[in-house]
Scaffold this motif. Structure first.
Motif, PDB file in Angstrom:
ATOM      1  N   VAL A  94       0.908  -1.167   0.030  1.00  0.00           N
ATOM      2  CA  VAL A  94       0.009  -0.024   0.075  1.00  0.00           C
ATOM      3  C   VAL A  94       0.834   1.416  -0.140  1.00  0.00           C
ATOM      4  O   VAL A  94       0.351   2.454   0.585  1.00  0.00           O
ATOM      5  CB  VAL A  94      -0.929   0.041   1.190  1.00  0.00           C
ATOM      6  N   ARG A  95       2.060   1.023  -0.455  1.00  0.00           N
ATOM      7  CA  ARG A  95       2.934   2.461  -0.729  1.00  0.00           C
ATOM      8  C   ARG A  95       2.291   3.589  -1.425  1.00  0.00           C
ATOM      9  O   ARG A  95       2.554   4.597  -1.234  1.00  0.00           O
ATOM     10  CB  ARG A  95       4.353   2.072  -1.214  1.00  0.00           C
ATOM     11  N   LEU A 105      -8.909   1.400   3.350  1.00  0.00           N
ATOM     12  CA  LEU A 105      -8.750   0.340   2.563  1.00  0.00           C
ATOM     13  C   LEU A 105      -8.975  -0.917   3.485  1.00  0.00           C
ATOM     14  O   LEU A 105      -9.682  -1.901   3.554  1.00  0.00           O
ATOM     15  CB  LEU A 105      -7.416   0.103   2.073  1.00  0.00           C
ATOM     16  N   ALA A 106      -8.175  -0.695   4.769  1.00  0.00           N
ATOM     17  CA  ALA A 106      -8.376  -1.615   5.896  1.00  0.00           C
ATOM     18  C   ALA A 106      -9.662  -1.817   6.161  1.00  0.00           C
ATOM     19  O   ALA A 106     -10.169  -2.902   6.884  1.00  0.00           O
ATOM     20  CB  ALA A 106      -7.179  -1.172   6.972  1.00  0.00           C
ATOM     21  N   SER A 107     -10.628  -0.777   6.273  1.00  0.00           N
ATOM     22  CA  SER A 107     -11.863  -0.855   6.710  1.00  0.00           C
ATOM     23  C   SER A 107     -12.687  -1.324   6.111  1.00  0.00           C
ATOM     24  O   SER A 107     -13.616  -2.316   6.353  1.00  0.00           O
ATOM     25  CB  SER A 107     -12.181   0.686   7.452  1.00  0.00           C
ATOM     26  N   LEU A 108     -12.670  -1.067   4.683  1.00  0.00           N
ATOM     27  CA  LEU A 108     -13.438  -1.833   3.777  1.00  0.00           C
ATOM     28  C   LEU A 108     -13.213  -3.404   3.698  1.00  0.00           C
ATOM     29  O   LEU A 108     -14.093  -4.222   3.541  1.00  0.00           O
ATOM     30  CB  LEU A 108     -13.312  -1.033   2.532  1.00  0.00           C
ATOM     31  N   ILE A 109     -11.811  -3.609   3.865  1.00  0.00           N
ATOM     32  CA  ILE A 109     -11.785  -5.003   3.725  1.00  0.00           C
ATOM     33  C   ILE A 109     -12.104  -5.776   4.980  1.00  0.00           C
ATOM     34  O   ILE A 109     -12.871  -7.118   5.049  1.00  0.00           O
ATOM     35  CB  ILE A 109      -9.841  -5.351   3.694  1.00  0.00           C
ATOM     36  N   SER A 110     -12.066  -5.127   6.038  1.00  0.00           N
ATOM     37  CA  SER A 110     -12.593  -5.731   7.329  1.00  0.00           C
ATOM     38  C   SER A 110     -14.094  -6.008   7.560  1.00  0.00           C
ATOM     39  O   SER A 110     -14.546  -6.672   8.168  1.00  0.00           O
ATOM     40  CB  SER A 110     -11.980  -5.081   8.524  1.00  0.00           C
ATOM     41  N   GLY A 121       1.483  -3.234   8.274  1.00  0.00           N
ATOM     42  CA  GLY A 121       3.138  -3.045   8.514  1.00  0.00           C
ATOM     43  C   GLY A 121       3.569  -1.627   8.219  1.00  0.00           C
ATOM     44  O   GLY A 121       3.533  -1.282   6.976  1.00  0.00           O
ATOM     45  N   LEU A 122       3.812  -0.910   9.243  1.00  0.00           N
ATOM     46  CA  LEU A 122       4.126   0.595   8.900  1.00  0.00           C
ATOM     47  C   LEU A 122       5.343   0.618   8.380  1.00  0.00           C
ATOM     48  O   LEU A 122       5.439   1.509   7.341  1.00  0.00           O
ATOM     49  CB  LEU A 122       4.023   1.227  10.320  1.00  0.00           C
ATOM     50  N   GLU A 123       6.481  -0.188   8.582  1.00  0.00           N
ATOM     51  CA  GLU A 123       7.640   0.005   7.757  1.00  0.00           C
ATOM     52  C   GLU A 123       7.955  -0.508   6.416  1.00  0.00           C
ATOM     53  O   GLU A 123       8.247   0.452   5.591  1.00  0.00           O
ATOM     54  CB  GLU A 123       8.801  -0.865   8.729  1.00  0.00           C
ATOM     55  N   GLU A 124       7.127  -1.422   6.323  1.00  0.00           N
ATOM     56  CA  GLU A 124       7.019  -1.722   4.851  1.00  0.00           C
ATOM     57  C   GLU A 124       5.914  -1.384   3.934  1.00  0.00           C
ATOM     58  O   GLU A 124       5.739  -1.875   2.776  1.00  0.00           O
ATOM     59  CB  GLU A 124       6.972  -3.286   4.660  1.00  0.00           C
ATOM     60  N   ALA A 126       2.471  -2.055   4.176  1.00  0.00           N
ATOM     61  CA  ALA A 126       1.742  -3.347   3.673  1.00  0.00           C
ATOM     62  C   ALA A 126       0.564  -3.600   4.471  1.00  0.00           C
ATOM     63  O   ALA A 126       0.828  -3.582   5.797  1.00  0.00           O
ATOM     64  CB  ALA A 126       2.676  -4.363   3.172  1.00  0.00           C
ATOM     65  N   LEU A 127      -0.613  -4.094   3.850  1.00  0.00           N
ATOM     66  CA  LEU A 127      -1.696  -4.869   4.781  1.00  0.00           C
ATOM     67  C   LEU A 127      -1.421  -6.264   4.476  1.00  0.00           C
ATOM     68  O   LEU A 127      -1.057  -6.865   3.607  1.00  0.00           O
ATOM     69  CB  LEU A 127      -2.668  -4.310   4.155  1.00  0.00           C
ATOM     70  N   TYR A 128      -1.605  -7.016   5.718  1.00  0.00           N
ATOM     71  CA  TYR A 128      -1.869  -8.425   5.748  1.00  0.00           C
ATOM     72  C   TYR A 128      -3.189  -8.821   6.144  1.00  0.00           C
ATOM     73  O   TYR A 128      -3.717  -8.579   7.163  1.00  0.00           O
ATOM     74  CB  TYR A 128      -0.926  -9.096   7.036  1.00  0.00           C
ATOM     75  N   VAL A 129      -3.878  -9.479   5.232  1.00  0.00           N
ATOM     76  CA  VAL A 129      -5.189  -9.702   5.126  1.00  0.00           C
ATOM     77  C   VAL A 129      -5.352 -11.328   5.203  1.00  0.00           C
ATOM     78  O   VAL A 129      -4.606 -11.827   4.401  1.00  0.00           O
ATOM     79  CB  VAL A 129      -5.693  -9.355   3.575  1.00  0.00           C
ATOM     80  N   HIS A 130      -6.178 -11.601   6.095  1.00  0.00           N
ATOM     81  CA  HIS A 130      -6.918 -13.161   5.882  1.00  0.00           C
ATOM     82  C   HIS A 130      -8.313 -13.163   5.435  1.00  0.00           C
ATOM     83  O   HIS A 130      -9.064 -12.438   5.520  1.00  0.00           O
ATOM     84  CB  HIS A 130      -6.930 -13.437   7.585  1.00  0.00           C
ATOM     85  N   SER A 131      -8.217 -14.187   4.291  1.00  0.00           N
ATOM     86  CA  SER A 131      -9.347 -14.360   3.632  1.00  0.00           C
ATOM     87  C   SER A 131      -9.835 -15.983   3.666  1.00  0.00           C
ATOM     88  O   SER A 131      -8.999 -16.751   3.709  1.00  0.00           O
ATOM     89  CB  SER A 131      -9.390 -13.973   2.115  1.00  0.00           C
TER      90      SER A 131
END
Length: 165
Positions: A94-95, A105-110, A121-124, A126-131
């Protein structure tokens, strides 16, 4: 002045020029104001507000469609004697998004049944998503990237080269 604030001001002026107040007249005033702003922007060679409004509508439509389909899929699998789940974790870059857009985006996914944003992941960046339905993680990542593009479109920004694939 912000275009949305100007549009709301034009809608209020429209209602004040009418004989009586009603929600329908306010909506018509908003649409007339939107048209006036869009035409003015087009005459000046810009179309940020109209493009962003179209992007918001496209994002809302895509989310509602995804929400309904996910609800139906999950309901079907709950009612089955043997549900067909293919759980997996997916990393999504998500850079290209701002912090507020990443939260959206994280809210819509959840909010979509069967998916959950597990970590940001703030440093890289990125979002980690479970489906529950990730038979093909690449296909899931593509659907999530579509939402990234829709959020960028709703913000009125062009797409970076890395996401146009």
């Amino acid at each position: 002045m912000n275009h949305l604030a100007l549009n709301l001001l034009l809608a209020i002026v429209w209602v004040l020029l009418q004989v009586e107040f009603s929600l329908g007249r306010l909506v018509v005033g908003f649409l007339v104001g939107f048209g006036a702003i869009a035409l003015t922007e087009r005459a000046l060679g810009r179309s940020f507000y109209a493009r962003a409004a179209a992007g918001v509508l496209a994002l809302a439509w895509s989310f509602v469609k995804e929400l309904v389909l996910s609800n139906l899929t999950l309901a079907r699998d709950i009612l089955r004697p043997r549900p067909v789940f293919h759980p997996a974790f997916v990393r999504l870059d998500v850079r290209a998004l701002s912090p507020v857009q990443t939260i959206l985006l994280a809210s819509l996914i959840s909010l979509t049944p069967g998916t959950l944003t597990v970590d940001v992941g703030l440093e890289e960046q990125a979002l980690y998503v479970h489906s529950l339905y990730a038979r093909d993680p690449a296909e899931l990542r593509g659907r999530l990237r579509r939402f990234v593009r829709l959020i960028q479109r709703a913000a009125g920004r062009g797409l970076p080269q890395s996401l146009e694939e």
